[in-house]
Design a protein around this motif. Structure first.
Motif, mmCIF file in Angstrom:
data_model
loop_
_atom_site.group_PDB
_atom_site.id
_atom_site.type_symbol
_atom_site.label_atom_id
_atom_site.label_comp_id
_atom_site.label_asym_id
_atom_site.label_seq_id
_atom_site.Cartn_x
_atom_site.Cartn_y
_atom_site.Cartn_z
ATOM 1 N N VAL A 117 6.309 1.684 -4.940
ATOM 2 C CA VAL A 117 5.622 2.500 -5.989
ATOM 3 C C VAL A 117 4.745 3.598 -5.279
ATOM 4 C CG1 VAL A 117 3.662 1.954 -7.199
ATOM 5 C CG2 VAL A 117 5.262 0.222 -7.432
ATOM 6 N N ASN A 118 4.129 3.327 -3.978
ATOM 7 C CA ASN A 118 3.650 4.422 -3.373
ATOM 8 C C ASN A 118 4.542 5.752 -3.162
ATOM 9 O OD1 ASN A 118 0.846 3.940 -1.409
ATOM 10 N ND2 ASN A 118 1.532 2.187 -2.374
ATOM 11 N N GLN A 119 5.691 5.569 -3.007
ATOM 12 C CA GLN A 119 6.705 6.589 -3.064
ATOM 13 C C GLN A 119 6.900 7.163 -4.266
ATOM 14 O OE1 GLN A 119 10.127 4.604 -1.386
ATOM 15 N NE2 GLN A 119 9.435 4.542 0.618
ATOM 16 N N LYS A 148 0.091 9.367 4.264
ATOM 17 C CA LYS A 148 1.255 9.693 4.923
ATOM 18 C C LYS A 148 2.421 10.173 4.270
ATOM 19 C CE LYS A 148 3.980 7.494 8.886
ATOM 20 N NZ LYS A 148 5.461 7.470 8.118
ATOM 21 N N LEU A 149 2.749 9.633 3.245
ATOM 22 C CA LEU A 149 3.953 10.275 2.549
ATOM 23 C C LEU A 149 3.809 11.557 1.889
ATOM 24 C CD1 LEU A 149 4.514 6.908 0.191
ATOM 25 C CD2 LEU A 149 6.176 8.042 2.131
ATOM 26 N N LEU A 150 2.597 11.959 1.632
ATOM 27 C CA LEU A 150 2.278 13.368 1.137
ATOM 28 C C LEU A 150 2.374 14.280 2.529
ATOM 29 C CD1 LEU A 150 -0.581 12.457 -1.377
ATOM 30 C CD2 LEU A 150 1.561 13.556 -1.798
ATOM 31 N N ARG A 151 1.840 13.903 3.555
ATOM 32 C CA ARG A 151 1.763 14.765 4.815
ATOM 33 C C ARG A 151 3.230 14.923 5.118
ATOM 34 N NH1 ARG A 151 -1.635 17.789 5.924
ATOM 35 N NH2 ARG A 151 -3.387 15.779 5.551
ATOM 36 N N GLU A 152 4.179 14.016 5.201
ATOM 37 C CA GLU A 152 5.221 14.369 5.433
ATOM 38 C C GLU A 152 6.211 15.211 4.570
ATOM 39 O OE1 GLU A 152 6.011 9.943 7.632
ATOM 40 O OE2 GLU A 152 6.559 10.045 5.695
ATOM 41 N N SER A 153 5.551 15.349 3.402
ATOM 42 C CA SER A 153 6.328 16.236 2.425
ATOM 43 C C SER A 153 6.408 17.911 2.981
ATOM 44 C CB SER A 153 5.603 16.380 1.177
ATOM 45 O OG SER A 153 4.549 17.114 1.216
ATOM 46 N N GLY A 154 5.677 18.294 4.046
ATOM 47 C CA GLY A 154 5.466 19.522 4.593
ATOM 48 C C GLY A 154 4.692 20.438 3.911
ATOM 49 N N LEU A 187 -3.780 7.013 7.946
ATOM 50 C CA LEU A 187 -3.966 8.389 9.175
ATOM 51 C C LEU A 187 -3.465 9.805 8.717
ATOM 52 C CD1 LEU A 187 -4.534 6.427 12.322
ATOM 53 C CD2 LEU A 187 -6.308 7.468 10.804
ATOM 54 N N GLY A 188 -2.763 9.722 7.604
ATOM 55 C CA GLY A 188 -1.825 10.634 7.078
ATOM 56 C C GLY A 188 -2.994 11.818 6.339
ATOM 57 N N GLY A 189 -3.929 11.439 5.885
ATOM 58 C CA GLY A 189 -4.943 12.162 5.427
ATOM 59 C C GLY A 189 -6.143 12.948 6.229
ATOM 60 N N ASP A 190 -6.655 13.781 5.984
ATOM 61 C CA ASP A 190 -7.565 14.580 6.532
ATOM 62 C C ASP A 190 -9.083 13.945 6.732
ATOM 63 O OD1 ASP A 190 -6.097 17.125 6.889
ATOM 64 O OD2 ASP A 190 -5.859 16.993 4.918
ATOM 65 N N PHE A 191 -9.426 13.231 5.686
ATOM 66 C CA PHE A 191 -10.670 12.512 5.597
ATOM 67 C C PHE A 191 -10.391 11.215 4.918
ATOM 68 C CE2 PHE A 191 -14.813 11.959 3.397
ATOM 69 C CZ PHE A 191 -15.608 11.813 4.566
ATOM 70 N N LEU A 192 -11.263 10.189 5.425
ATOM 71 C CA LEU A 192 -10.934 8.995 4.996
ATOM 72 C C LEU A 192 -12.346 8.490 4.913
ATOM 73 C CD1 LEU A 192 -9.645 5.925 4.196
ATOM 74 C CD2 LEU A 192 -9.477 5.538 6.731
ATOM 75 N N ALA A 193 -12.853 7.859 3.780
ATOM 76 C CA ALA A 193 -14.253 7.471 3.477
ATOM 77 C C ALA A 193 -14.254 5.977 3.029
ATOM 78 C CB ALA A 193 -15.116 8.452 2.545
ATOM 79 N N PHE A 194 -15.324 5.321 3.607
ATOM 80 C CA PHE A 194 -15.866 4.001 3.190
ATOM 81 C C PHE A 194 -17.172 4.083 2.875
ATOM 82 C CE2 PHE A 194 -12.676 3.592 6.183
ATOM 83 C CZ PHE A 194 -11.742 2.475 6.031
ATOM 84 N N HIS A 195 -17.628 3.039 1.777
ATOM 85 C CA HIS A 195 -18.891 3.151 1.304
ATOM 86 C C HIS A 195 -20.027 2.756 2.419
ATOM 87 C CE1 HIS A 195 -18.103 3.416 -2.814
ATOM 88 N NE2 HIS A 195 -17.226 2.583 -2.870
ATOM 89 N N GLN A 196 -19.455 1.988 3.385
ATOM 90 C CA GLN A 196 -20.787 1.615 4.365
ATOM 91 C C GLN A 196 -20.265 1.830 5.901
ATOM 92 O OE1 GLN A 196 -23.753 0.849 3.429
ATOM 93 N NE2 GLN A 196 -23.182 1.006 1.583
ATOM 94 N N GLY A 197 -21.343 2.021 6.709
ATOM 95 C CA GLY A 197 -20.944 2.412 8.094
ATOM 96 C C GLY A 197 -20.214 1.212 8.836
#
Length: 465
Positions: A117-119, A148-154, A187-197
């Protein structure tokens, strides 16, 4: 914008095809962002009539009148839904991520379905982009492999991911047989956010122990496979003005509203708005109400807890059994205190429109948020904005992400029933002046950290940092 749940669904009714909109949750925030962006919103099409209103590319313009963005629907088979959503996402990742002592299940078939489904979503996004550059906002635990899947698309992409639920400690996360794959996916993304430290810290410690990545803790930066990802805390805000506008449209008096909605009048009303989910602390909440009435019997026949708690994920055994326990416990407590046609607990299992929920907030004396573990909790923030400043007071679990922003609420450990009972009493008996002072301080914080500042900061950190 990518989410599992779509912001609008088309369904068949006796009167034809109708458009429905979910009443709350994170997707409400993201729909606001999507309308401002005029881009594409990619989501699972679950409405019974969804396929009948899309074009040949499975796209429909939304909202219907304004047509501000394109909703790209991804249709899933029953088997795909069982494995990806009801299986891996909600019987493995959900309990793994929430510290509520429900054991996750590790099923290889679910993992295979989750990957597929991610693919499928990755391909849907790439089809929409074509040869264009793109900014992709990926949301939540349903799509941990998508960056990661999007990053690998080039393709020339900037990818930001917001993980809305808690991230567990390494000692919990390490039991996951697919830990490395999930971490690498994010880790395929450029930025990863969470709500809390603390969730950021947990994630970085998992990286440190599981995969060969370079971690710069002082900069919250991870380099893996020659790609850099920033990881930071960024608590979500609300549409401050929209909630105030909805609240102010409610013209009824409290007495009229209570009579029309509940069929009776009581002096004190506590409100709770949660899906029947084992992370929400509903058993503990009902026990608090029971203990409150035991300790403070002067509130008998003067108090009611009104819970808006729709059934959810009933395909999953843990949810079916939990829902039964809630219904049985409510019946037991009601029988214990029943007199003169009064019972202390009313639970509504149907979903309500957002404007109706905000009206309940407006007239409630307290809102009980007793989550055992929660990435944020928007109900808490919505109540603070919607209640009458000198009448309402929030009782809030300190194990929610919202507790950091709402420090003037009455904070509790939801496992401590005695503390919870006393918190209800304190919320109901606090002076009007103190309530107003506390609520004003919390509202100032919510106004400052609204949904637009949150979205702009997320986008800027993805594109430019």
């Amino acid at each position: 914008m990518v989410t599992n749940r779509e912001p609008y669904a088309h369904i068949h009714t006796l009167d034809g095809i109708e458009l429905t909109k979910p009443s709350g949750g994170v997707h409400t925030l993201l729909n606001i962002v999507a309308k401002a962006s005029h881009g594409y919103y990619v989501a699972f099409g679950h409405g019974s009539a969804d396929k009948e209103v899309v074009d040949k590319d499975d796209i429909v313009k939304m909202p219907p009148r304004e047509k501000l963005y394109s909703l790209k629907r991804v249709f899933l088979s029953k088997k795909e839904l069982e494995n990806y959503y009801y299986g891996f996402a909600n019987q493995m990742l959900w309990p793994l991520s929430h510290a509520v002592f429900v054991k996750p299940e590790f099923n290889p078939a679910w993992w295979e379905g989750y990957q597929k489904v991610n693919q499928k979503f990755a391909q849907a996004i790439l089809d929409v982009l074509g040869d264009r550059k793109g900014f992709i906002w990926v949301n939540d635990y349903h799509f941990s492999l998508l960056p990661k899947l999007l990053r690998e698309s080039g393709k020339d992409l900037k990818i930001g991911t917001f993980w809305h639920i808690p991230w567990p400690t390494y000692e919990i996360f390490r039991v996951n047989p697919w830990a490395k794959e999930i971490l690498a996916g994010l880790l395929g993304g450029d930025f990863l956010a969470f709500h809390q430290g603390y969730q950021v810290e947990n994630f970085l410690h998992c990286i440190q122990r599981e995969i060969p990545a370079k971690i710069e803790f002082d900069l919250s930066r991870v380099t893996f496979n020659d790609h850099e990802t920033r990881v930071e805390a960024l608590s979500a805000g609300l549409d401050y003005d929209e909630i105030l506008e909805i609240r102010n449209k409610t013209r009824q008096s409290r007495e009229t509203f209570m009579k029309n909605e509940l069929g009776f009048k009581v002096e004190y009303m506590a409100i709770g708005v949660d899906r029947m989910d084992y992370t929400k602390g509903l058993i503990e909440r009902l026990k608090m109400v029971d203990r409150f009435l035991e300790k403070y019997p002067q509130f008998i026949e003067k108090f009611v807890y009104f819970g808006i708690s729709p059934f959810t994920r009933l395909h999953i055994p843990a949810y079916r059994s939990y829902s039964k326990v809630i219904v049985d416990l409510a019946e037991k407590i009601n029988w214990k205190y029943y007199r003169n046609n009064w019972t202390p607990i009313v639970i509504k299992t149907d979903s309500l429109a957002r404007d109706k929920i905000i009206a309940y907030y407006k007239f409630a004396n307290t809102c009980l948020v007793t989550a055992l573990d929660d990435g944020l909790n928007l109900v808490a923030k919505e109540f603070v904005l919607s209640c009458k400043a000198d009448k309402g007071m929030l009782v809030l679990s300190k194990f929610t992400g919202a507790a950091k922003d709402l420090r003037q609420a009455i904070l509790i450990n939801p496992y401590n029933i005695e503390e919870g009972a006393d918190a209800i009493y304190k919320a109901l008996t606090m002076t009007a002046q103190e309530k107003k002072q506390r609520n004003q301080k919390m509202r100032e914080e919510l106004k400052r950290r609204n949904i637009y500042s949150w979205a702009i900061e997320f986008i800027n950190k993805t594109l430019y940092d």
